[in-house]
Structure formats: structure tokens, C-alpha cells
Design an enzyme around this catalytic site. Structure first.
Site, short mmCIF file in Angstrom:
data_model
loop_
_atom_site.label_atom_id
_atom_site.label_comp_id
_atom_site.label_asym_id
_atom_site.label_seq_id
_atom_site.Cartn_x
_atom_site.Cartn_y
_atom_site.Cartn_z
N GLN A 89 0.82 -1.21 0.00
CA GLN A 89 0.00 0.00 0.00
C GLN A 89 0.85 1.25 0.00
O GLN A 89 2.07 1.22 0.24
CB GLN A 89 -0.94 0.00 1.21
CG GLN A 89 -0.25 -0.14 2.55
CD GLN A 89 -1.26 -0.39 3.66
OE1 GLN A 89 -1.57 0.52 4.44
NE2 GLN A 89 -1.77 -1.61 3.74
N HIS A 91 0.26 5.75 0.89
CA HIS A 91 -0.63 6.77 1.42
C HIS A 91 -0.39 8.09 0.71
O HIS A 91 0.74 8.40 0.31
CB HIS A 91 -0.41 6.94 2.93
CG HIS A 91 -0.51 5.65 3.69
ND1 HIS A 91 -1.62 4.83 3.60
CD2 HIS A 91 0.35 5.03 4.53
CE1 HIS A 91 -1.42 3.76 4.37
NE2 HIS A 91 -0.24 3.86 4.93
N GLU A 126 3.43 7.49 8.63
CA GLU A 126 3.38 6.60 9.80
C GLU A 126 4.77 6.13 10.21
O GLU A 126 5.69 6.07 9.39
CB GLU A 126 2.47 5.40 9.52
CG GLU A 126 2.92 4.51 8.37
CD GLU A 126 1.85 3.49 7.98
OE1 GLU A 126 0.66 3.86 7.96
OE2 GLU A 126 2.22 2.34 7.67
N HIS A 252 4.78 0.11 0.83
CA HIS A 252 5.21 -0.66 1.99
C HIS A 252 4.19 -1.76 2.28
O HIS A 252 3.04 -1.71 1.82
CB HIS A 252 5.39 0.23 3.22
CG HIS A 252 4.13 0.94 3.63
ND1 HIS A 252 3.61 2.02 2.95
CD2 HIS A 252 3.26 0.73 4.67
CE1 HIS A 252 2.51 2.44 3.53
NE2 HIS A 252 2.26 1.66 4.58
N ARG A 271 -4.02 0.65 -2.55
CA ARG A 271 -3.41 -0.69 -2.47
C ARG A 271 -2.75 -1.08 -3.78
O ARG A 271 -3.22 -0.72 -4.85
CB ARG A 271 -4.46 -1.71 -2.05
CG ARG A 271 -4.98 -1.47 -0.64
CD ARG A 271 -6.09 -2.42 -0.22
NE ARG A 271 -6.45 -2.19 1.17
CZ ARG A 271 -7.32 -1.27 1.57
NH1 ARG A 271 -7.92 -0.51 0.67
NH2 ARG A 271 -7.58 -1.10 2.86
#
Length: 389
Positions: A89, A91, A126, A252, A271
Site C-alpha cells: 500500500q 498513502h 506513519e 510498503h 493498495r
């Protein structure tokens, strides 16, 4: 003010059946336990254990009554336990999320629709810190010189030659972007099948861990083109206390292990394989950073005895890591509302208001913004999420 938090584990199929239970010192439930969320995100807000019966989002709203709208937490803290690979995926950036959500709103796509890409208007950088002794992940695209050696070690069948040919060219990001688009487009089935067959017998002194990981991924997702995308990515094994920072655009996937994860408060995921869920290849490739490079490790900065901090340099969050023993105290300055989460031993967390909570592994609390510091004592280890600067 300090208030205890709790939440039920989310039972995503990739979750571990044992890691969270072992951390908390209880018997496994028998179901996969993938994540425990500590925050006010509406997808699974934590329960405030103060007798009010409120979840943290409602609790914050109640405290803000008469003083204006409640401030949402800019971050979400999680325990993450991978028993099998998560989807590959990426972001979006803040601007990409805003534009994407506005575009899908204008198209009338419901927020809960399976084909919806942007659930909100926020970015989702993240950090994951390993809590288990071994945490395995894929993070970023490997340098192409190394990937070419890996594919040579895999074999010389025609399908493999087609994959190697796709990666040729002086513009490495363009070659990777072209190859990933082809792999996910549905036109690469023969190549994907050839690669997965070759993996069964592949051996390499240089790429043994990568081949082992790819075989496990292929067993979990038979025939999935994400198996081949995974071979283009950096394979990473974190030891306990080591961390990755995944900014916008970086492909990642977490493969196995237990970690503490802190991220911007968002649910935006595009994804790229290893999933039965919706994959929007054009949108995915529009936001992927296809620049190859080393894994995005994040080294902690030592602050004092038993205290270090993970600072990715964004305003949404930073993360303290605190170890304490032998009657010592650690004083941790805060920059806003904070969530301490224990991962070992028994620790007592006290605020300047005089309130204190004792936490065991897997237990968390919420410190309101008026608590300017937390005092940690006992014999154990915890993480403290708080806004960045």
C-alpha cells in the site's frame, strides 16, 4: 487529567492469533487480532475508562461543550500484530488527499463504498517501532542494480527475461513505474506465474531472505501480482526497538511481528497487491514515489538515561520511548494531548495535576493538553505519542 483507555482488537484476516494476547498476558481468543486503536478516530475510537461510558471522540466533545468545537487528535496510536502479510500500500500527501476526496465527493461515491480511495482529507505518514524481537516488512523500492541481480539469481525463463527487460532504461523511476503498472494491470499473468514457479526452487547467498519472504507471500496470496511487486521492494527485518518512517508515496507492507504504530489520523490507503480489496492502478501510480533507494529507517534520538524519541519531522506526531527501573523517574515534556502505551513490566504515569495511572503491557491512557509533562516510574517500558512540532 489522565484517563485510562481501552479498545477491542480488530479482527482483520492478516492479524496474529497470539501476539497481542501474549503481550497482554492472557489466553488467545482464537480469532485473528490485528490492531488495537488508541485514539479518537471514528473508525474505532478508544473507550474512556472513567465511568462515563463514552468513547474518546465523544468524551472530548463533551469536555469542549461551551468552549467551542473539540480538537481532534492529529494522530492515531496502534498496536499492530501481523500474522500474515498486509496488502502492499501507499498513502497520499495532504494535497493529494484533499483533491482526491473532493473529486470522489463530487462523483457521488459514498465514503464507505469499496471502490472509494479517499476516506478523508488527511495524509497518513506513519512510524512503526518493533516490539517483538523480529518485525518483518517491505518498505520502499530497492536500488535497481540490486533488483537486477535478484532477478538473475531467480532464473532465466522467458517470463523472467520480460520482467528484467521492463526494468531497463536510464530513468530508473520511470522503469519502476512502468513495470509496476504492467504487473498490476492484468496483462502480466504469465510472468507472475513464471516468477512464482521459479521462487519454489530459488536459492541465493545474497537474496535468500528475500526469496524466503516472497515464498511465504506467494503461499498467502497464490497468483497475486503483488508477489512480484514485493520482489522490487526493500525487504527489512527490524530488531526490537528499531523503526521505519513511511512518508507519503512510499510503497510498503508489513509481513510479520508486533509493533507500536503511530500515524496521522487518517484512513486513506491506496493498495498495490496482496489483497482482495479494490486496487485502482491509475490512482495508485499517480501518488507512488517510484524513486529507488534504501529502506526508510528512522533512528531514535537519545534524550537521557532510558529515554529516546522518534521524531519524523512532521507536525502530526512524535513518539517517546521510555524505559524505567530501580525506582528511577523519567520526566517527559509534552507538546499537547498524549497517549502513553505500556509494552513491558509495570509503569506508573503521573501528570502535573496529581492524577496517576498504573499501566501493564497493552494498556494505555489519555493525557489532556493541560498536562505539560508526564512522570514515569516503576519497572517497565512504554511509548508516549503526542503532537509533533
Amino acid at each position: 487529567m489522565l484517563a485510562r483507555l481501552s479498545n477491542a482488537p480488530r479482527d482483520y484476516a492478516w492479524g496474529s492469533t497470539s501476539l497481542i494476547a501474549a503481550l497482554e498476558g492472557r489466553a488467545p481468543s482464537g480469532a485473528p487480532e490485528a490492531e488495537v486503536w488508541f485514539g479518537d478516530h471514528p473508525g474505532s475510537p478508544a473507550q474512556v475508562e472513567d465511568g462515563s461510558g463514552l468513547t474518546l471522540d465523544a468524551w472530548l466533545a463533551a469536555r469542549a461543550t461551551g468552549t467551542g468545537a473539540p480538537d481532534r487528535l492529529p494522530y492515531l496510536l496502534k498496536l499492530l500484530a501481523a500474522g500474515s502479510p498486509l496488502s502492499i500500500q501507499v498513502h497520499p500527501s495532504q494535497d493529494e488527499a484533499r483533491r482526491g476526496a473532493a473529486r470522489e465527493d463530487a462523483a457521488g461515491i459514498p465514503v464507505d463504498a469499496p471502490e472509494r480511495n479517499y476516506k478523508d482529507r488527511n495524509h497518513k505518514p506513519e512510524v512503526i517501532v518493533a516490539v517483538s524481537e523480529r518485525f518483518e516488512a517491505l518498505a520502499g523500492l530497492r536500488e535497481l542494480t540490486a533488483t537486477r541481480r535478484l532477478l538473475t539469481a531467480l532464473g532465466d525463463e522467458p517470463g523472467l527475461r520480460a520482467l528484467r527487460d521492463s526494468l531497463e532504461g536510464d530513468d530508473e523511476p520511470a522503469a519502476l513505474r512502468r513495470t509496476i503498472t504492467w504487473l498490476l494491470s492484468g496483462d502480466s499473468r504469465d510472468t507472475v506465474a513464471t516468477v512464482i514457479t521459479a521462487l519454489a526452487a530459488a536459492r541465493s547467498s545474497e537474496f535468500g531472505p528475500e526469496f524466503d519472504a516472497a515464498r511465504r507471500i506467494a503461499a498467502a496470496y497464490p497468483g497475486d501480482p503483488g508477489v512480484v511487486v514485493a520482489l522490487l521492494m526493500n525487504h527489512v527485518v527490524l530488531a526490537r526497538g528499531e523503526a521505519l518512517f513511511v512518508p507519503a508515496g512510499v510503497l510498503h507492507a508489513y509481513l510479520s511481528g508486533l509493533g507500536v504504530e503511530v500515524m496521522a489520523a487518517s484512513d486513506n490507503v491506496l493498495r498495490g497487491g496482496l489483497t482482495p480489496k479494490h486496487i485502482d492502478v491509475p490512482e495508485l501510480m499517480a501518488i507512488v514515489d517510484a524513486t529507488p533507494g534504501p529502506p526508510p529507517f528512522l533512528a531514535p534520538r537519545a534524550v537521557g538515561d532510558g529515554v529516546e524519541t522518534f521524531v519524523p519531522g512532521i507536525p502530526d506526531f512524535a513518539l517517546w520511548h521510555v524505559s524505567v527501573s530501580g525506582g528511577a523517574e523519567r520526566r517527559i515534556p509534552l507538546t499537547g494531548p498524549a497517549i502513553p502505551l505500556a509494552v513491558a513490566g509495570e509503569v506508573t504515569v503521573a501528570g502535573g495535576s496529581g492524577a496517576a495511572v498504573t499501566l501493564h503491557p497493552g494498556e494505555a491512557a489519555f493525557a489532556t493538553p493541560d498536562e505539560r509533562e508526564l512522570v514515569v516510574a516503576g519497572d517497565g517500558e512504554l511509548f508516549i505519542a503526542h503532537p509533533g512540532r
